[in-house]
Scaffold this motif. Structure first.
Motif, PDB file in Angstrom:
ATOM      1  N   PHE A 100       5.125   7.033  -1.968  1.00  0.00           N
ATOM      2  CA  PHE A 100       4.873   7.976  -0.855  1.00  0.00           C
ATOM      3  C   PHE A 100       3.876   9.038  -1.279  1.00  0.00           C
ATOM      4  CE2 PHE A 100       9.104   6.331  -0.283  1.00  0.00           C
ATOM      5  CZ  PHE A 100       9.274   6.216   1.083  1.00  0.00           C
ATOM      6  N   THR A 101       3.001   9.398  -0.348  1.00  0.00           N
ATOM      7  CA  THR A 101       2.160  10.570  -0.563  1.00  0.00           C
ATOM      8  C   THR A 101       2.001  11.323   0.761  1.00  0.00           C
ATOM      9  OG1 THR A 101       0.171  11.357  -1.666  1.00  0.00           O
ATOM     10  CG2 THR A 101      -0.105   9.450  -0.208  1.00  0.00           C
ATOM     11  N   GLY A 102       1.171  12.364   0.730  1.00  0.00           N
ATOM     12  CA  GLY A 102       0.979  13.155   1.950  1.00  0.00           C
ATOM     13  C   GLY A 102      -0.183  14.095   1.764  1.00  0.00           C
ATOM     14  N   ASP A 103      -0.410  14.975   2.752  1.00  0.00           N
ATOM     15  CA  ASP A 103      -1.543  15.902   2.638  1.00  0.00           C
ATOM     16  C   ASP A 103      -1.191  17.076   1.714  1.00  0.00           C
ATOM     17  OD1 ASP A 103      -0.004  17.678   4.117  1.00  0.00           O
ATOM     18  OD2 ASP A 103      -1.274  17.630   5.907  1.00  0.00           O
ATOM     19  N   ASP A 104      -2.127  18.022   1.543  1.00  0.00           N
ATOM     20  CA  ASP A 104      -1.904  19.101   0.580  1.00  0.00           C
ATOM     21  C   ASP A 104      -0.680  19.939   0.935  1.00  0.00           C
ATOM     22  OD1 ASP A 104      -4.045  18.256  -0.840  1.00  0.00           O
ATOM     23  OD2 ASP A 104      -5.450  19.747  -0.003  1.00  0.00           O
ATOM     24  N   SER A 105      -0.478  20.169   2.233  1.00  0.00           N
ATOM     25  CA  SER A 105       0.690  20.957   2.656  1.00  0.00           C
ATOM     26  C   SER A 105       1.977  20.221   2.271  1.00  0.00           C
ATOM     27  CB  SER A 105       0.615  21.197   4.173  1.00  0.00           C
ATOM     28  OG  SER A 105       1.882  21.285   4.759  1.00  0.00           O
ATOM     29  N   LEU A 106       2.036  18.939   2.551  1.00  0.00           N
ATOM     30  CA  LEU A 106       3.262  18.173   2.256  1.00  0.00           C
ATOM     31  C   LEU A 106       3.514  18.105   0.745  1.00  0.00           C
ATOM     32  CD1 LEU A 106       5.517  16.725   3.765  1.00  0.00           C
ATOM     33  CD2 LEU A 106       4.220  14.605   3.611  1.00  0.00           C
ATOM     34  N   GLY A 114       0.832  -1.208   0.000  1.00  0.00           N
ATOM     35  CA  GLY A 114       0.000   0.000   0.000  1.00  0.00           C
ATOM     36  C   GLY A 114       0.865   1.256   0.000  1.00  0.00           C
ATOM     37  N   ILE A 115       0.196   2.362  -0.253  1.00  0.00           N
ATOM     38  CA  ILE A 115       0.903   3.649  -0.361  1.00  0.00           C
ATOM     39  C   ILE A 115       1.259   4.168   1.032  1.00  0.00           C
ATOM     40  CG2 ILE A 115       0.602   6.060  -1.088  1.00  0.00           C
ATOM     41  CD1 ILE A 115      -1.075   5.055  -3.395  1.00  0.00           C
ATOM     42  N   LEU A 116       2.453   4.705   1.174  1.00  0.00           N
ATOM     43  CA  LEU A 116       2.869   5.268   2.462  1.00  0.00           C
ATOM     44  C   LEU A 116       2.369   6.707   2.547  1.00  0.00           C
ATOM     45  CD1 LEU A 116       6.545   3.947   2.762  1.00  0.00           C
ATOM     46  CD2 LEU A 116       4.392   2.795   3.337  1.00  0.00           C
ATOM     47  N   ASP A 117       1.385   6.918   3.408  1.00  0.00           N
ATOM     48  CA  ASP A 117       0.807   8.261   3.557  1.00  0.00           C
ATOM     49  C   ASP A 117       1.496   8.957   4.730  1.00  0.00           C
ATOM     50  OD1 ASP A 117      -0.630  10.543   3.833  1.00  0.00           O
ATOM     51  OD2 ASP A 117      -2.604   9.580   3.833  1.00  0.00           O
ATOM     52  N   CYS A 118       2.286   9.964   4.412  1.00  0.00           N
ATOM     53  CA  CYS A 118       3.063  10.650   5.458  1.00  0.00           C
ATOM     54  C   CYS A 118       2.288  11.792   6.089  1.00  0.00           C
ATOM     55  CB  CYS A 118       4.379  11.162   4.864  1.00  0.00           C
ATOM     56  SG  CYS A 118       5.334   9.847   4.112  1.00  0.00           S
ATOM     57  N   GLY A 119       1.035  11.973   5.667  1.00  0.00           N
ATOM     58  CA  GLY A 119       0.198  13.011   6.277  1.00  0.00           C
ATOM     59  C   GLY A 119       0.824  14.385   6.094  1.00  0.00           C
ATOM     60  N   ASN A 120       1.007  15.072   7.214  1.00  0.00           N
ATOM     61  CA  ASN A 120       1.544  16.447   7.229  1.00  0.00           C
ATOM     62  C   ASN A 120       3.061  16.458   7.484  1.00  0.00           C
ATOM     63  OD1 ASN A 120       1.630  19.250   9.276  1.00  0.00           O
ATOM     64  ND2 ASN A 120       0.587  19.367   7.328  1.00  0.00           N
ATOM     65  N   SER A 121       3.651  15.260   7.605  1.00  0.00           N
ATOM     66  CA  SER A 121       4.983  15.164   8.210  1.00  0.00           C
ATOM     67  C   SER A 121       6.144  15.110   7.218  1.00  0.00           C
ATOM     68  CB  SER A 121       5.026  13.924   9.115  1.00  0.00           C
ATOM     69  OG  SER A 121       6.320  13.755   9.630  1.00  0.00           O
ATOM     70  N   GLY A 122       6.857  16.226   7.096  1.00  0.00           N
ATOM     71  CA  GLY A 122       8.046  16.296   6.248  1.00  0.00           C
ATOM     72  C   GLY A 122       9.137  15.354   6.739  1.00  0.00           C
ATOM     73  N   THR A 123       9.242  15.189   8.048  1.00  0.00           N
ATOM     74  CA  THR A 123      10.291  14.315   8.589  1.00  0.00           C
ATOM     75  C   THR A 123       9.998  12.855   8.226  1.00  0.00           C
ATOM     76  OG1 THR A 123      10.510  15.887  10.403  1.00  0.00           O
ATOM     77  CG2 THR A 123      11.621  13.785  10.666  1.00  0.00           C
ATOM     78  N   GLU A 152      13.959  29.649   4.944  1.00  0.00           N
ATOM     79  CA  GLU A 152      13.429  28.275   5.035  1.00  0.00           C
ATOM     80  C   GLU A 152      12.011  28.244   5.618  1.00  0.00           C
ATOM     81  OE1 GLU A 152      14.306  24.632   4.613  1.00  0.00           O
ATOM     82  OE2 GLU A 152      15.055  25.804   2.950  1.00  0.00           O
ATOM     83  N   LEU A 153      11.654  29.303   6.346  1.00  0.00           N
ATOM     84  CA  LEU A 153      10.303  29.346   6.931  1.00  0.00           C
ATOM     85  C   LEU A 153       9.216  29.317   5.862  1.00  0.00           C
ATOM     86  CD1 LEU A 153      10.485  31.922   9.857  1.00  0.00           C
ATOM     87  CD2 LEU A 153      10.623  29.450   9.954  1.00  0.00           C
ATOM     88  N   ARG A 154       9.582  29.710   4.638  1.00  0.00           N
ATOM     89  CA  ARG A 154       8.574  29.719   3.558  1.00  0.00           C
ATOM     90  C   ARG A 154       8.147  28.321   3.157  1.00  0.00           C
ATOM     91  NH1 ARG A 154       8.295  34.862   1.954  1.00  0.00           N
ATOM     92  NH2 ARG A 154      10.200  36.094   2.002  1.00  0.00           N
ATOM     93  N   VAL A 155       8.984  27.304   3.447  1.00  0.00           N
ATOM     94  CA  VAL A 155       8.675  25.941   2.976  1.00  0.00           C
ATOM     95  C   VAL A 155       8.450  24.972   4.140  1.00  0.00           C
ATOM     96  CG1 VAL A 155       9.723  26.194   0.704  1.00  0.00           C
ATOM     97  CG2 VAL A 155      11.167  25.478   2.621  1.00  0.00           C
ATOM     98  N   LYS A 156       7.955  25.491   5.243  1.00  0.00           N
ATOM     99  CA  LYS A 156       7.574  24.607   6.360  1.00  0.00           C
ATOM    100  C   LYS A 156       6.106  24.191   6.167  1.00  0.00           C
ATOM    101  CE  LYS A 156      11.530  24.520   8.408  1.00  0.00           C
ATOM    102  NZ  LYS A 156      12.290  23.252   8.383  1.00  0.00           N
ATOM    103  N   GLU A 157       5.434  23.746   7.229  1.00  0.00           N
ATOM    104  CA  GLU A 157       4.072  23.235   7.100  1.00  0.00           C
ATOM    105  C   GLU A 157       3.146  24.273   6.454  1.00  0.00           C
ATOM    106  OE1 GLU A 157       6.267  22.584   9.360  1.00  0.00           O
ATOM    107  OE2 GLU A 157       5.719  20.894  10.660  1.00  0.00           O
ATOM    108  N   SER A 158       3.456  25.573   6.681  1.00  0.00           N
ATOM    109  CA  SER A 158       2.821  26.647   5.904  1.00  0.00           C
ATOM    110  C   SER A 158       3.960  27.593   5.532  1.00  0.00           C
ATOM    111  CB  SER A 158       1.791  27.396   6.759  1.00  0.00           C
ATOM    112  OG  SER A 158       2.440  28.139   7.790  1.00  0.00           O
ATOM    113  N   ASN A 159       3.644  28.624   4.778  1.00  0.00           N
ATOM    114  CA  ASN A 159       4.653  29.678   4.571  1.00  0.00           C
ATOM    115  C   ASN A 159       4.670  30.507   5.857  1.00  0.00           C
ATOM    116  OD1 ASN A 159       6.021  32.021   4.073  1.00  0.00           O
ATOM    117  ND2 ASN A 159       5.263  32.238   1.971  1.00  0.00           N
TER     118      ASN A 159
END
Ligand code: S3P
Length: 413
Positions: free
Chosen positions: A106-112, A79-88, A325-332
């Motif tokens: 791998f996939t993730g939420d819209d932010s990721l 199955g697909i690895l869903d990382c949710g919101n987590s960049g780490t 780098e703050l521009r590319v965290k969970e939000s800008n």
């Protein structure tokens, strides 16, 4: 959700387990066939995403609600690895999957999905990883990797760790000019890996890992940061924060706050599973503005939003440079921090990669947007609690790192 003005913060608090260290403990434990017991694992959405992904990669994970027991003989993902919101979760697991010669999507939420991935894809491809796609969803195919010497283009522990995982099988050298958090190196050493640092170089030899049996995760200094700032700026406060990780690659906020005039006493320091841990006594204090930038930034990158609140309560101006780098965290986050202007009129201004915060501007009540970002939600809540209150549009996003945050905030007033 509405947050009201807070009284003095007096008493004791424990903060949730360190998010960065929890991810690493679970991933590294899954590389050992013998079980590892993890105590105080962070039960928040990001670290639960890591456990779910590891399960799909064949790790055995038992969770009795207290401790987590992990052992592994990893295989291709089912199955697909869903990382949710987590960049780490995403960036480290990409390195782990490639390094083990496995296949996973791998996939993730819209932010990721919006966050940059080339920073991990490029070094992994140069090691020989076959990666389909440049943005989520991406698939890593069975690959045979070769060792490399990699100059980190930016100080990022996520990039560094994504290379460290394959390096465990093939060896490699990573050159890190500005230091980023070193939890992976420390945890891997606890599991017997051959890693050494010589100046700016991290040299990894092929290593067979073996479990230490038990790991205990310390409290997260990034979560403690909200209380450190609140107790500092609300007069009459005196707070003891127990069991906080004080790894020197993470303590930038403490040093900067102390230079601003904060009264923070580190007591009872000890070493737990390769990580320094202590208790912190914080008393309210008058702050003055400060200028920071360069190599200080990676050591407080996740604390810049809450540091901006401290700066808004300081005397004079604070300038935070090199914060792009703050521009590319969970939000800008450079944009999101501007929401503070709804609570302290005209306090913040972003100009390129520089953030300027003026202290002492008018305090107001406001309705603010969190951008679905846990650290922005907690930052705004603290700013409101220290001021005249705030209404935030999304409180659930704190589940990413600190599910009990609002309960603790209510309990501390
Ligand atoms: C993290 C590293 C940092 C940090 C993030 C967690 C980690 O990101 O902002 O919240 O656990 O390695 P970068 O490495 O991308 O700077």
């Amino acid at each position: 959700m509405e947050i009201v003005k807070s009284g003095a913060i007096v008493g004791e608090i424990e903060v949730p387990a360190d998010k960065s260290i929890s991810h690493r403990a679970a991933m590294i434990a899954s590389l050992c066939e013998e079980p590892t017991v993890i105590k105080n694992y962070l039960r928040a959405a990001d670290c639960m995403s890591t456990l779910e992904c590891l399960r799909k990669l064949g790790a055995r994970i038992e969770d009795d609600g207290e401790i987590i027991r992990i052992s592994g003989k990893l295989q291709d993902a089912t199955g697909i690895l869903d990382c949710g919101n987590s960049g780490t979760t995403l960036r480290l697991l990409m390195g782990l999957v490639a390094g083990q010669g496995l296949r996973a999507t791998f996939t993730g939420d819209d932010s990721l999905k919006r966050r940059p991935l080339d920073r991990v894809i490029n070094p992994l491809r140069s090691m020989g990883a076959i990666i389909e796609g440049d943005r989520l969803p991406v698939t890593i195919h069975h690959s045979h990797l070769k060792s490399i010497t990699y100059y980190l283009p930016l100080p990022s522990a996520q990039i560094k760790s994504a290379i460290l995982f394959p390096a465990l099988s093939i060896g490699s050298k990573i050159v890190e000019l500005i230091r980023s958090r070193d939890h992976s190196e420390r945890m891997l050493k606890v599991f017997g890996a051959s890693i050494r640092r010589e100046g700016t170089e991290i040299i990894v030899k092929p290593s067979k890992l073996s479990t230490p049996g038990e790991i205990e995760i310390p409290g997260d200094i990034s979560s403690a940061a909200y209380w450190i700032v609140l107790a500092t700026i609300v007069r009459g406060s005196r707070l003891l924060i127990r069991n906080v990780g004080i790894n020197p690659t993470r303590t930038g906020l403490i040093e900067v706050m102390e230079k601003m005039g904060a009264r923070i006493r580190i007591v009872n320091d000890r070493l737990k599973c390769g990580e320094p841990v202590a208790d912190m006594e914080v008393e309210s204090a008058d702050l003055r503005g400060i200028e920071i930038g360069g190599e200080q930034i990676p050591r407080l990158i996740d604390e810049i939003p809450i540091l901006s609140v401290a700066a808004a309560y300081a005397d004079g101006e604070t300038i935070i440079r090199d914060a792009g780098e703050l521009r590319v965290k969970e939000s800008n986050r450079l944009t999101a921090i501007m929401e503070l202007n709804k609570l302290r009129r005209g306090a913040c201004e972003a100009d390129g990669d520089t953030l300027r915060i003026r202290g002492g501007t008018a305090v107001t009540y406001g309705s603010c947007k969190t951008y679905g970002d846990h650290r922005i939600a907690m930052t705004l809540a603290i700013a409101g609690a220290a001021g005249l209150g705030v209404e935030i549009d999304d409180s659930d996003c704190v589940n990413i790192s600190y599910p009990d945050f609002f309960k603790s905030l209510r309990g501390k007033r």
